[in-house]
Design a protein around this motif. Structure first.
Motif, PDB file in Angstrom:
ATOM      1  N   ARG A  91       0.804  -1.249   0.026  1.00 32.54           N
ATOM      2  CA  ARG A  91       0.096   0.052   0.180  1.00 32.54           C
ATOM      3  C   ARG A  91       0.945   1.168  -0.034  1.00 32.54           C
ATOM      4  O   ARG A  91       1.877   1.065   0.821  1.00 32.54           O
TER       5      ARG A  91
ATOM      6  N   ASP B  44       1.345   3.906   1.486  1.00 32.04           N
ATOM      7  CA  ASP B  44       0.981   4.588   2.421  1.00 32.04           C
ATOM      8  C   ASP B  44       2.040   5.559   2.928  1.00 32.04           C
ATOM      9  O   ASP B  44       3.195   5.525   2.265  1.00 32.04           O
TER      10      ASP B  44
ATOM     11  N   GLY C  73       5.700   0.999  12.259  1.00 28.43           N
ATOM     12  CA  GLY C  73       4.516   0.079  12.079  1.00 28.43           C
ATOM     13  C   GLY C  73       3.536   0.464  10.939  1.00 28.43           C
ATOM     14  O   GLY C  73       2.547  -0.259  10.738  1.00 28.43           O
ATOM     15  N   ARG C  74       3.992   0.957  10.000  1.00 21.31           N
ATOM     16  CA  ARG C  74       3.297   1.451   8.713  1.00 21.31           C
ATOM     17  C   ARG C  74       4.314   1.334   7.712  1.00 21.31           C
ATOM     18  O   ARG C  74       5.054   2.340   7.580  1.00 21.31           O
ATOM     19  N   TYR C  75       4.160   0.131   6.849  1.00 20.34           N
ATOM     20  CA  TYR C  75       5.163   0.235   5.798  1.00 20.34           C
ATOM     21  C   TYR C  75       4.361   0.158   4.365  1.00 20.34           C
ATOM     22  O   TYR C  75       3.221   0.130   4.503  1.00 20.34           O
TER      23      TYR C  75
ATOM     24  N   PHE D  84       4.086  -4.651   3.803  1.00 21.58           N
ATOM     25  CA  PHE D  84       4.113  -5.211   4.945  1.00 21.58           C
ATOM     26  C   PHE D  84       3.296  -6.537   4.759  1.00 21.58           C
ATOM     27  O   PHE D  84       3.003  -6.888   3.808  1.00 21.58           O
TER      28      PHE D  84
ATOM     29  N   GLN E  15       0.838  -9.790   6.167  1.00 20.53           N
ATOM     30  CA  GLN E  15      -0.471 -10.373   6.990  1.00 20.53           C
ATOM     31  C   GLN E  15      -0.399 -11.687   6.947  1.00 20.53           C
ATOM     32  O   GLN E  15      -0.061 -12.578   6.018  1.00 20.53           O
TER      33      GLN E  15
ATOM     34  N   ARG F 107     -14.500   0.344   9.617  1.00 17.22           N
ATOM     35  CA  ARG F 107     -13.350  -0.261   8.772  1.00 17.22           C
ATOM     36  C   ARG F 107     -13.438   0.142   7.355  1.00 17.22           C
ATOM     37  O   ARG F 107     -12.848  -0.644   6.434  1.00 17.22           O
TER      38      ARG F 107
ATOM     39  N   ALA G 291      -4.136  -0.382  15.513  1.00 20.32           N
ATOM     40  CA  ALA G 291      -4.481  -1.777  15.529  1.00 20.32           C
ATOM     41  C   ALA G 291      -3.737  -3.050  14.835  1.00 20.32           C
ATOM     42  O   ALA G 291      -2.928  -2.846  13.818  1.00 20.32           O
ATOM     43  N   LEU G 292      -3.664  -3.993  15.496  1.00 28.54           N
ATOM     44  CA  LEU G 292      -2.664  -5.074  15.246  1.00 28.54           C
ATOM     45  C   LEU G 292      -3.553  -6.115  14.339  1.00 28.54           C
ATOM     46  O   LEU G 292      -2.860  -6.790  13.491  1.00 28.54           O
ATOM     47  N   ALA G 293      -4.700  -6.175  14.411  1.00 32.80           N
ATOM     48  CA  ALA G 293      -5.482  -7.198  13.491  1.00 32.80           C
ATOM     49  C   ALA G 293      -6.939  -6.603  13.325  1.00 32.80           C
ATOM     50  O   ALA G 293      -7.508  -5.807  14.233  1.00 32.80           O
ATOM     51  N   GLY G 294      -7.605  -6.847  12.359  1.00 32.48           N
ATOM     52  CA  GLY G 294      -9.034  -6.208  12.132  1.00 32.48           C
ATOM     53  C   GLY G 294      -9.660  -6.927  11.088  1.00 32.48           C
ATOM     54  O   GLY G 294      -9.099  -8.107  10.138  1.00 32.48           O
TER      55      GLY G 294
ATOM     56  N   GLY H  50      -1.725  -7.876  11.167  1.00 28.71           N
ATOM     57  CA  GLY H  50      -0.533  -7.320  10.649  1.00 28.71           C
ATOM     58  C   GLY H  50       0.894  -7.814  11.257  1.00 28.71           C
ATOM     59  O   GLY H  50       1.018  -7.441  12.396  1.00 28.71           O
TER      60      GLY H  50
ATOM     61  N   ARG I 186       3.447  -5.394  12.608  1.00 28.29           N
ATOM     62  CA  ARG I 186       3.047  -4.598  13.861  1.00 28.29           C
ATOM     63  C   ARG I 186       3.037  -5.327  15.107  1.00 28.29           C
ATOM     64  O   ARG I 186       3.508  -4.959  16.030  1.00 28.29           O
TER      65      ARG I 186
HETATM   66  P1  AMP Z   1      -6.672  -3.849   7.217  1.00 25.65           P
HETATM   67  O1  AMP Z   1      -6.237  -4.775   5.931  1.00 25.65           O
HETATM   68  O2  AMP Z   1      -6.063  -2.268   6.937  1.00 25.65           O
HETATM   69  O3  AMP Z   1      -7.792  -4.147   7.969  1.00 25.65           O
HETATM   70  O4  AMP Z   1      -5.214  -4.222   8.012  1.00 25.65           O
HETATM   71  C1  AMP Z   1      -5.098  -5.170   9.002  1.00 25.65           C
HETATM   72  C2  AMP Z   1      -4.073  -5.213   9.621  1.00 25.65           C
HETATM   73  O5  AMP Z   1      -3.036  -5.269   8.847  1.00 25.65           O
HETATM   74  C3  AMP Z   1      -3.665  -3.971  10.591  1.00 25.65           C
HETATM   75  O6  AMP Z   1      -4.597  -3.957  12.115  1.00 25.65           O
HETATM   76  C4  AMP Z   1      -2.455  -3.762  10.796  1.00 25.65           C
HETATM   77  O7  AMP Z   1      -1.890  -4.666  11.848  1.00 25.65           O
HETATM   78  C5  AMP Z   1      -1.829  -4.236   9.499  1.00 25.65           C
HETATM   79  N1  AMP Z   1      -1.457  -3.270   8.540  1.00 25.65           N
HETATM   80  C6  AMP Z   1      -2.451  -2.634   7.620  1.00 25.65           C
HETATM   81  N2  AMP Z   1      -1.563  -1.839   7.084  1.00 25.65           N
HETATM   82  C7  AMP Z   1      -0.389  -1.843   7.481  1.00 25.65           C
HETATM   83  C8  AMP Z   1       0.836  -1.104   7.047  1.00 25.65           C
HETATM   84  N3  AMP Z   1       0.807  -0.097   5.953  1.00 25.65           N
HETATM   85  N4  AMP Z   1       2.127  -1.482   7.503  1.00 25.65           N
HETATM   86  C9  AMP Z   1       2.091  -2.278   8.564  1.00 25.65           C
HETATM   87  N5  AMP Z   1       1.014  -3.104   8.882  1.00 25.65           N
HETATM   88  C10 AMP Z   1      -0.213  -2.744   8.270  1.00 25.65           C
END
Ligand code: AMP
Length: 434
Positions: free
Chosen positions: A125, A127, A132-134, A137, A139, A270, A293-296, A321, A324
């Motif tokens: 992404r 971003d 913690g934001r790459y 990343f 999952q 979300r 968030a660590l997970a969602g 994630g 994270r």
């Molecule tokens: P999401 O798919 O956005 O719901 O993300 C699920 C999990 O992925 C989040 O809770 C984070 O732990 C992790 N995550 C999402 N975006 C990033 C990012 N850019 N860098 C690192 N971890 C991420």
């Protein structure tokens, strides 16, 4: 390589680096990732999930239909480009859409339902990188496709928590909401829009934009000036229709039965178009009040139709994630099972010894004796010093003479006693040494 293509000294690019938001992973960090995947995989398999790996690159249109326009992922973050052949493709920005595509493409719909799949790997992404934001990343995802039963929602949440706990995190916070189905969400969205229209002058520019493109995302806004309006906004749960209310109530019963504590967060939506009913996020309280968030995850009963399926295919999933989690306070991932503390350091002296060295290593591998060595070093003193530093209990020394006699010297590093041993007996001998 074509010699003419070798770059000259002058044109050679000397300082190649990884792209912003992407990095190399190696050494102990690599093994921590590996250990996490092994543990999470083991849990997923115990609960009956099957593995799946989808391509990193897919048609861009898949994510546009699946994730939806008006989302940050599609509007701002997706890495999409035209190939040399002229196709529009994208690096996967999330896992669920690809897995749903794979479900249909590979005929999973004709297997007994639901199909339970786990997946792990890199996502991309564009971003703003920070801790913690790459931009690349990783999952670990769990998906249950083909059931609308609330037990599936409960299982996804339970397993996500379990995997995080196994990674050493003790103070987890589970936030939950239900955003309803097509019927009740439409009502809710209308109410939300009319509420925000009354407060247009009190919200930020982004919110004014969201009101037009994706109203539910108004509740995602972190801007301090919008908080008072957000806090008073109508909440989705009070708009749930009877079946959605019953589904949510059952989920809460499952969680209570498993003694899982949760907090209802009315602002949790979300952002992605494909969610319906359950949405959840998990964070670590020990990471502080602003912890991300660590997970969602959540339920995505309409995604299949968005991808062109004629049949409703209810599904629910969650994504952890991994990067994270490993940065989170208290994370103690189990080390990879592949990583073994060496029992033996293998010292090779002379060319003749090195000629035999792979034969010796193979004997030890077959006997499952973990070994360390330093293939480029020739001196005994240097290699013994390395062995001391690694604190291995034994060294085996293969010099010119031993190589000729098909023997090695086994040295006990604690009491410095040594004995000569035929190479062919080495595996059995070392295996039995304490
Ligand atoms: P999401 O798919 O956005 O719901 O993300 C699920 C999990 O992925 C989040 O809770 C984070 O732990 C992790 N995550 C999402 N975006 C990033 C990012 N850019 N860098 C690192 N971890 C991420």
């Amino acid at each position: 390589m074509n010699p003419e293509k070798i770059p000259s000294e002058k044109t050679e690019k000397k300082d190649s680096r990884t792209l912003k938001g992407m990095r190399d992973i190696f050494g102990d960090e690599y093994y921590a990732y590996q250990g996490f995947y092994e543990k999470a995989t083991e849990i997923a398999i115990y609960y009956g999930f099957q593995p799946i790996e989808t391509p990193v690159l897919e048609e861009e249109s898949l994510f546009i239909s699946g994730v939806g326009e008006g989302t940050d992922i599609v509007d701002k973050e997706i890495y999409a480009f035209k190939t040399k052949g002229g196709d529009r493709v994208a690096l996967r920005p999330e896992g669920t859409v690809s897995i749903m595509r794979a479900y249909f493409e590979n005929g999973f719909q004709s297997q007994p339902q639901p199909v339970m799949l786990y997946f792990y790997g890199p996502l991309f992404r564009h971003d703003k990188p920070q801790r913690g934001r790459y931009r690349e990343f990783r999952q670990f995802d769990l998906e249950i496709i083909g059931t609308s039963k609330s037990i599936a929602d409960a299982m996804i949440i339970k397993l996500s928590l379990l995997i995080l706990e196994e990674a050493g995190l003790k103070n987890l916070k589970l936030e939950l909401n239900s955003i309803g189905d097509k019927e009740c969400r439409t009502e809710y969205r209308k109410e939300l829009v009319s509420y925000y229209k009354k407060h247009l002058k009190d919200v930020c520019g982004d919110c004014r934009e969201r009101l037009k493109t994706n109203p539910l995302r108004l509740l995602d806004c972190k801007n301090p000036e919008c908080q008072p309006i957000k806090n008073e906004a109508p909440n989705a749960i009070s708009f749930l229709c009877t079946p959605c209310k019953a589904h949510f109530k059952e989920l809460l019963e499952y969680l209570e039965m498993m003694e899982i504590t949760y907090e209802i967060n009315h602002n949790l939506v979300r952002g992605l178009d494909y969610y319906s009913r359950t949405v959840f996020e998990i964070s670590n309280r020990d990471d502080g009040p602003e912890a991300s968030a660590l997970a969602g995850g959540g339920r995505y009963d309409y995604l299949a139709r968005r991808l062109g399926s004629k049949r409703d295919t209810p599904a629910v999933g969650g994504a952890i994630g991994v990067d994270r989690v490993l940065l989170s306070t208290g994370a103690t991932t189990p080390h990879s099972r592949l990583l073994k503390k060496p029992k033996v350091f293998f010292i090779q002296l002379s060319f003749d010894a090195k000629l035999k060295s792979m034969q010796v290593i193979e004997i030890l591998r077959k006997a499952k004796v973990p070994l360390a060595q330093s293939i480029s070093k020739d001196s005994l003193a240097t290699q013994l010093a390395i062995a001391e530093r690694l604190k291995v209990p034994y060294t085996i020394i293969l010099g010119q003479r031993e190589a000729l006699e098909n023997t090695v010297i086994v040295r006990n590093m604690n009491n410095r006693s040594q004995e000569v041993m035929p190479i062919k007996e080495l595996g059995e001998y070392l295996k039995n040494l304490k």
